[in-house]
Design an enzyme around this catalytic site. Structure first.
Site, mmCIF file in Angstrom:
data_model
loop_
_atom_site.group_PDB
_atom_site.id
_atom_site.type_symbol
_atom_site.label_atom_id
_atom_site.label_comp_id
_atom_site.label_asym_id
_atom_site.label_seq_id
_atom_site.Cartn_x
_atom_site.Cartn_y
_atom_site.Cartn_z
ATOM 1 N N LYS A 115 0.845 -1.194 0.000
ATOM 2 C CA LYS A 115 0.000 0.000 0.000
ATOM 3 C C LYS A 115 0.879 1.241 0.000
ATOM 4 O O LYS A 115 1.816 1.340 0.807
ATOM 5 C CB LYS A 115 -0.891 -0.031 1.248
ATOM 6 C CG LYS A 115 -1.964 1.031 1.304
ATOM 7 C CD LYS A 115 -2.813 0.826 2.559
ATOM 8 C CE LYS A 115 -3.894 1.882 2.663
ATOM 9 N NZ LYS A 115 -4.701 1.703 3.905
ATOM 10 N N HIS A 117 -0.288 4.452 0.371
ATOM 11 C CA HIS A 117 -0.921 5.585 1.046
ATOM 12 C C HIS A 117 -1.355 5.143 2.437
ATOM 13 O O HIS A 117 -1.223 3.979 2.792
ATOM 14 C CB HIS A 117 -2.126 6.092 0.251
ATOM 15 C CG HIS A 117 -3.197 5.055 0.066
ATOM 16 N ND1 HIS A 117 -3.117 4.049 -0.872
ATOM 17 C CD2 HIS A 117 -4.367 4.847 0.736
ATOM 18 C CE1 HIS A 117 -4.188 3.271 -0.797
ATOM 19 N NE2 HIS A 117 -4.961 3.730 0.172
#
Length: 229
Positions: A115, A117
Site C-alpha cells: 500500500k 498511502h
C-alpha cells in the site's frame, strides 16, 4: 505407522471430507506426481468448518508450548498468516488461543500488493519488528511460498521461531529429505515445524474407516515418495 488419532484430528478430517476439501482418488500435482489424495483448505469456508480448523491449530500450539511437551515449541509473540488463505487462520487462531487457552498473542498478515498511502507497507496487524513470529499455513509441498513469507518477516525485523501447517504431505524432495525437514534445518532445529495432520494420519483414518482401496493407493504412494524418518 502412527499412534491413535487425536479427537481434533478426526474431527478435522471428517469435516474436510464432508465438504470435499479432502478427497481421495487420482490427482496430478504441480510436481507431476500422481497423488492418491488432494487437500484444498480453501473449501473450509463456513463458520463451523473454520472453527474446527482453527481449534485444531490452537490445540496443537497450546500443546507444543506446554512444559510437558517432549519437543516444546519456542515462545512467540505474533501469529502470521500469509495472504490470502492464512489471514483467517491467524486471526481466528489468535482469538481461540486467548479464549480457550489463556495465551495472549497478536496476529499479522501481508498484502499481496504494498500500500502506498495511509500507513503504507506490505504488513497489516501487529508489528513484527523485534518480535518472535509463528507462521500458520495450510499445506506445504515444495515450501516456496513459506520461504517467501519467512523472508518477508525477516525483512520487517521479525524472528520466525516456528511454522504450523494444516497438512504435512511427508514427501521427500530432490535432496532425499522432506520439505519440513529442510525448513526445520533452516529455522534452527527439529520441532520448529508442526503439522495438525500428516499423510500417515490420513492413512490411519482410512484404516479405521475400513477404506481398503484408498488405503492401498496411499501405501503405494508412501512407499515411493514418503519421508520415512
Amino acid at each position: 505407522m502412527t499412534s491413535e488419532l487425536q479427537p481434533y484430528q478426526v474431527e478435522l478430517i471428517d469435516q474436510a471430507m464432508s465438504c470435499d476439501a479432502l478427497r481421495f482418488g487420482s490427482f496430478t500435482l504441480k510436481s507431476g506426481r500422481i497423488s492418491p489424495y488432494f487437500f484444498n483448505a480453501g473449501l473450509l469456508s463456513t463458520g463451523s468448518l473454520l472453527s474446527t480448523l482453527c481449534n485444531a491449530y490452537s490445540t496443537v500450539i497450546a500443546s507444543a508450548l506446554s512444559p510437558a511437551s517432549s519437543s516444546p515449541l519456542p515462545a512467540f509473540d505474533i501469529l502470521f498468516g500469509p495472504a490470502y488463505k492464512g489471514i483467517p487462520l491467524a486471526a481466528c487462531t489468535a482469538m481461540l488461543l486467548h479464549s480457550q487457552h489463556g495465551i495472549p498473542v497478536g496476529f499479522a498478515y501481508d498484502r499481496k500488493e504494498p500500500k502506498d498511502h495511509g500507513e503504507g507497507g506490505s504488513m497489516v496487524g501487529a508489528p513484527v519488528r523485534g518480535k518472535r513470529v509463528l507462521v500458520l499455513d495450510d499445506v506445504m509441498t515444495a515450501g516456496t511460498a513459506m520461504r517467501g513469507a519467512i523472508d518477508m518477516i525477516r525483512r520487517e525485523g521479525g524472528e520466525v521461531v516456528g511454522v504450523i501447517i494444516c497438512l504435512d504431505r511427508e514427501e521427500i524432495g530432490k535432496e532425499g529429505v522432506s520439505t519440513v525437514q529442510e525448513l526445520e534445518k533452516e529455522l534452527g532445529g527439529k520441532g520448529r515445524v508442526r503439522a495438525i495432520v500428516r499423510m500417515r494420519d490420513l492413512m490411519k483414518w482410512l484404516e479405521n474407516e475400513g477404506r481398503s482401496e484408498d488405503l492401498k493407493g496411499m501405501q503405494q504412494y508412501w512407499e515411493q515418495y514418503g519421508a520415512k524418518s
